[in-house]
Design an enzyme around this catalytic site. Structure first.
Site, mmCIF file in Angstrom:
data_model
loop_
_atom_site.group_PDB
_atom_site.id
_atom_site.type_symbol
_atom_site.label_atom_id
_atom_site.label_comp_id
_atom_site.label_asym_id
_atom_site.label_seq_id
_atom_site.Cartn_x
_atom_site.Cartn_y
_atom_site.Cartn_z
ATOM 1 N N LYS A 116 0.814 -1.223 0.000
ATOM 2 C CA LYS A 116 0.000 0.000 0.000
ATOM 3 C C LYS A 116 0.842 1.265 0.000
ATOM 4 O O LYS A 116 0.563 2.201 -0.727
ATOM 5 C CB LYS A 116 -0.865 0.019 1.263
ATOM 6 C CG LYS A 116 -2.214 -0.608 1.102
ATOM 7 C CD LYS A 116 -3.030 -0.322 2.363
ATOM 8 C CE LYS A 116 -4.476 -0.150 2.087
ATOM 9 N NZ LYS A 116 -5.198 -1.124 1.419
ATOM 10 N N GLU A 200 -4.588 8.377 7.225
ATOM 11 C CA GLU A 200 -5.388 9.064 6.203
ATOM 12 C C GLU A 200 -6.543 9.798 6.858
ATOM 13 O O GLU A 200 -7.071 9.347 7.877
ATOM 14 C CB GLU A 200 -6.002 8.055 5.210
ATOM 15 C CG GLU A 200 -5.016 7.455 4.246
ATOM 16 C CD GLU A 200 -5.691 6.539 3.230
ATOM 17 O OE1 GLU A 200 -6.929 6.393 3.259
ATOM 18 O OE2 GLU A 200 -4.956 5.969 2.408
ATOM 19 N N HIS A 235 -16.783 -5.886 2.659
ATOM 20 C CA HIS A 235 -15.799 -5.776 1.579
ATOM 21 C C HIS A 235 -16.012 -6.781 0.460
ATOM 22 O O HIS A 235 -15.129 -7.019 -0.350
ATOM 23 C CB HIS A 235 -14.370 -5.817 2.141
ATOM 24 C CG HIS A 235 -14.158 -4.777 3.207
ATOM 25 N ND1 HIS A 235 -14.086 -3.437 2.917
ATOM 26 C CD2 HIS A 235 -14.078 -4.883 4.549
ATOM 27 C CE1 HIS A 235 -13.958 -2.751 4.049
ATOM 28 N NE2 HIS A 235 -13.953 -3.610 5.052
ATOM 29 N N ARG A 292 -5.852 -7.259 -12.676
ATOM 30 C CA ARG A 292 -6.507 -8.421 -13.282
ATOM 31 C C ARG A 292 -7.829 -7.970 -13.905
ATOM 32 O O ARG A 292 -8.243 -6.823 -13.730
ATOM 33 C CB ARG A 292 -6.815 -9.449 -12.191
ATOM 34 C CG ARG A 292 -7.702 -8.851 -11.097
ATOM 35 C CD ARG A 292 -8.322 -9.832 -10.157
ATOM 36 N NE ARG A 292 -9.346 -9.170 -9.374
ATOM 37 C CZ ARG A 292 -9.150 -8.531 -8.227
ATOM 38 N NH1 ARG A 292 -7.943 -8.473 -7.684
ATOM 39 N NH2 ARG A 292 -10.153 -7.930 -7.604
HETATM 40 C C1 MV4 Z 1 -11.157 4.399 3.504
HETATM 41 C C2 MV4 Z 1 -12.461 4.724 3.930
HETATM 42 C C3 MV4 Z 1 -12.659 5.999 4.413
HETATM 43 N N1 MV4 Z 1 -11.625 6.889 4.489
HETATM 44 N N2 MV4 Z 1 -10.165 5.318 3.584
HETATM 45 C C4 MV4 Z 1 -11.946 -0.249 2.754
HETATM 46 C C5 MV4 Z 1 -11.187 -1.225 1.913
HETATM 47 C C6 MV4 Z 1 -9.881 -0.573 1.683
HETATM 48 N N3 MV4 Z 1 -9.315 -0.968 0.449
HETATM 49 C C7 MV4 Z 1 -10.181 0.880 1.746
HETATM 50 N N4 MV4 Z 1 -11.389 1.028 2.498
HETATM 51 C C8 MV4 Z 1 -11.820 2.219 2.953
HETATM 52 N N5 MV4 Z 1 -10.857 3.191 3.022
HETATM 53 C C9 MV4 Z 1 -10.416 6.519 4.074
HETATM 54 N N6 MV4 Z 1 -9.431 7.406 4.157
HETATM 55 C C10 MV4 Z 1 -13.460 3.756 3.822
HETATM 56 C C11 MV4 Z 1 -13.153 2.490 3.340
HETATM 57 C C12 MV4 Z 1 -14.228 1.549 3.256
HETATM 58 C C13 MV4 Z 1 -14.687 1.058 2.025
HETATM 59 C C14 MV4 Z 1 -14.126 1.444 0.806
HETATM 60 C C15 MV4 Z 1 -14.603 0.938 -0.376
HETATM 61 C C16 MV4 Z 1 -15.653 0.038 -0.384
HETATM 62 C C17 MV4 Z 1 -16.219 -0.364 0.796
HETATM 63 C C18 MV4 Z 1 -15.750 0.128 2.005
HETATM 64 C C19 MV4 Z 1 -16.351 -0.285 3.189
HETATM 65 C C20 MV4 Z 1 -15.866 0.208 4.392
HETATM 66 C C21 MV4 Z 1 -14.812 1.110 4.420
#
Ligand code: MV4
Length: 667
Positions: A116, A200, A235, A292
């Site tokens: 990441k 973040e 997720h 992918r």
């Molecule tokens: C976040 C966020 C809010 N703020 N980053 C969840 C999976 C990971 N790849 C990144 N994710 C998130 N990052 C910040 N700064 C909220 C999520 C998140 C989310 C993002 C995409 C799809 C579903 C989600 C479900 C919960 C939290």
């Protein structure tokens, strides 16, 4: 172009790839595990090789074995699909080393997106917007605390080595910071072997919007619009769509340009997806890149009219991209729903079993079904529980939603629990129709997503009776000489002052129905109520009128299990057959194995008097236990198998002499 490729995958994506390859005149080699010997992807392929037992680690993840088969069969390239070996740098390298084309990006590009913090550093350099915060190497608590104050609250601590939502922690204010940091580091160390953290700003209502990119070997890149995948559960994506509702043309272009820059920054080749968090104010931030073809690629195909697998094959062969950016156009709106074998009423517990009845909506320009299973297939514990992807297209989002709701009503499955009713409620809900999308959608609308049954119990029972009566008639009319004076067809109808009893069990409750057949209709009493019913069954489709309400339903009766399908909902009940009907089914008085499996326990012995419903034998199949019960009262006369023995479906297990039937007097 390649003349032969190997598909290192199974299920719907293997079938999807074979379809396009065949259309392009390319031969396909499939691989399969023990569990998939009779799978659809194997029968669709031109040839197929067995690669090991059911567990993925001993089959679909065996990179050396798969490369060996590619060489042996003369396949020039390997398509990894998604999951399994698709993002495995070692596998991509091994393909290259063996002179086989890996249909995917160079291993260096897969590796670049693996960490990441490294990915964020590359993206920052390429000018791709990042969520404000800190992703540096200095991990001292003092530095992190200072960076946290700079960033502001609420903030999110993310494990550098995490992914897919694992290792994240929200911190509301500076007072919580030190403890939260220590806990997050401990967790990350345990889970990923790496305690390092990113900081973040926490977006409280983000959407998941992702861009489909494609790059060729000359370094050209294009984007094929975006997908909104905000509707997720833990997720796991549930419903995806293209385009993202409400995204402005400017944002679409800015996001698309940023995604192509991101891909080019890592010398990308092939199909990739750049995921962004999209905030309510229209700002967007790089989240991660998937190297992918993704599960949800069909919605992009529906709105662009392009075949992304064809693009992958062309690019892997070294051809330039089929279209330039200015030629990529989108039209209308597409939605995809993922049909899973799972039980929404048991916290979405994955379900297994046999797809004993499977009926899919008709495919057309508006409806597409991507699946890797057919009726009678087993959903096992070994792989992803996705049964199919249902994809619809129409000119507007509103029309596409209507199409989806209708197509879900035409997707009928019995034998395995599914999320179809949940998807139907979701797609048809007001907030989804209003595109009130955030990643918290499912959690914030739970009350809408577990609706009350579509049919009240009485009406459902009356329809169930109609289905059973009509099905019996159709069976009897083909199995009996219609001219015979002894034909059973009307045997109880002659005495119409006697009501025929029918017992139906719903959950724990047993309902006693009484049925009278009049000249052209039935009179069905349930508890204290009486209903007039006319019913006509054609195959699995029942046209019924209940007290003047004409209803059209589908159903499946399998042994004593009846499932009715109505407006995306199902109604299930168990039938207690009268004894004479049981004798028809088991004329030898025997009990047979319902599937291949092992005898775990025999709970009776010769000479025992047994009562209807008593468990006599326990079998195990697909790691699940099944109780074999006495269908009626009687005495055990012979037992054919002992504990620990294997039996095949249909084998007689136990002989029973049933007691004299007393049901004739009742009718
Ligand atoms: C976040 C966020 C809010 N703020 N980053 C969840 C999976 C990971 N790849 C990144 N994710 C998130 N990052 C910040 N700064 C909220 C999520 C998140 C989310 C993002 C995409 C799809 C579903 C989600 C479900 C919960 C939290």
């Amino acid at each position: 172009m390649f003349s032969k490729i190997l598909i290192a995958n199974r299920g719907e994506i293997a079938c999807r790839i074979i379809q396009t390859a065949h259309r392009m005149g390319i031969r396909c080699v499939a691989v399969y595990s023990d569990a998939d010997a009779n799978a659809l992807h194997v029968s669709m392929a031109d040839e197929a090789f067995h690669i090991g037992p059911a567990p993925s680690s001993e089959s679909y993840l065996r990179s050396e074995k798969i490369i060996e088969i590619a060489k042996q069969s003369g396949a020039q390239a390997i398509h990894p699909g998604y999951g399994f070996l698709s993002e495995n740098t070692g596998f991509a390298e091994a393909c290259e080393a063996n002179g086989i084309v890996f249909i995917g990006p160079p291993s260096s590009a897969i590796a670049a997106m693996g960490s990441k913090s490294a990915a964020k550093a590359i993206m920052e350099k390429a000018g791709v917007p990042l969520v404000p915060g800190y992703h540096g190497d200095d991990q001292s608590p003092e530095t992190l605390r200072a960076e946290a104050e700079k960033c502001g609250f609420p903030l999110l601590l993310k494990a550098v080595a995490g992914g897919g939502g694992k290792g994240m922690r929200v911190v509301e204010n500076i007072g919580e910071f030190d403890d939260a940091l220590a806990a997050a580091k401990r967790e990350a160390k345990n889970a990923f072997g790496n305690p390092d953290m990113l900081i973040e700003r926490y977006l409280t209502q983000p959407r998941h919007v992702e861009i489909q990119v494609f790059c060729d070997e000359t370094g050209q890149g294009v984007y094929l619009a975006e997908r909104d995948c905000s509707v997720q559960r833990r997720h796991q994506k549930v419903l995806e769509e293209a385009p993202a509702p409400g995204l402005s043309e400017e944002t679409r272009k800015a996001m698309g340009d940023a995604a192509v820059k991101a891909a080019q920054a890592i010398n990308y080749v092939g199909a990739g997806t750049v995921e962004f968090l999209y905030d309510v104010d229209g700002s967007f931030f790089f989240m991660e890149m998937n190297t992918r073809l993704q599960v949800e690629h069909p919605v992009t195909e529906m709105v662009t009219g392009q075949d992304l697998v064809e693009w992958q094959l062309k690019v892997a062969w070294g051809e330039p991209l089929p279209l330039e950016q200015s030629q990529v156009k989108t039209r209308g709106h597409a939605l995809e729903a993922r049909i899973y074998a799972e039980d929404p009423d048991q916290d979405f517990l994955p379900a297994t079993g046999n797809l004993r009845y499977l009926s899919t909506p008709d495919e057309s320009a508006h409806v597409r079904v991507d699946t890797g299973v057919i009726e009678g297939d087993e959903i096992s514990i070994h792989y992803d529980p996705m049964i199919a992807k249902l994809i619809v297209w129409d000119e507007t989002r509103e029309q596409a939603i209507n199409r989806m709701v209708q197509a879900l009503e035409h997707y009928r499955i019995a034998g395995v629990k599914t999320n179809i009713r949940f998807l139907h409620a979701l797609a048809d809900s007001q907030p989804f129709r209003e595109a009130d999308l955030t990643t918290g959608f499912i959690d914030s609308h739970r009350e809408l997503l577990f609706p009350k049954p579509k049919l009240d119990t009485h009406k459902a029972l009356v329809l169930a009776a109609g289905f059973v009566l009509e099905e019996r008639k159709s069976v009897e009319s083909v199995s009996t000489d219609p001219w015979s004076p002894f034909g059973r067809r009307n045997s109880w109808r002659l005495n119409s002052e006697y009501a025929q009893p029918l017992q139906l069990q719903v959950g724990d409750e047993i309902h006693e129905l009484k049925i009278l057949e009049k000249d052209d209709h039935y009179q069905v009493s349930v508890d204290e109520s009486v209903y007039n019913l006319t019913a006509k069954l054609e195959d699995d489709s029942l046209q019924a009128v209940v007290d003047g309400h004409r209803i059209s339903i589908h159903g499946n009766l399998h042994n004593d299990q009846l499932v009715l399908f109505y407006e995306g909902d199902t109604f299930q009940c168990t039938l207690y057959q009268e004894n004479h009907a049981l004798e028809d089914m088991a004329p030898e008085g025997g009990l047979t194995a319902p599937m291949n499996g092992a005898i775990v326990a025999v709970q009776t012995k010769v000479g025992d008097a047994v009562t209807a419903g008593q468990t006599l034998v326990i079998m195990e199949a697909m790691k699940m236990e099944h109780a074999i019960k006495a269908p009626a009262d009687g005495v055990v006369s012979e037992i054919f198998f002992a504990e620990g023995e294997q039996v095949s479906e249909g084998a007689e297990l136990i002989a029973i002499e049933f007691n004299e039937s007393d049901s004739e007097e009742a009718s």
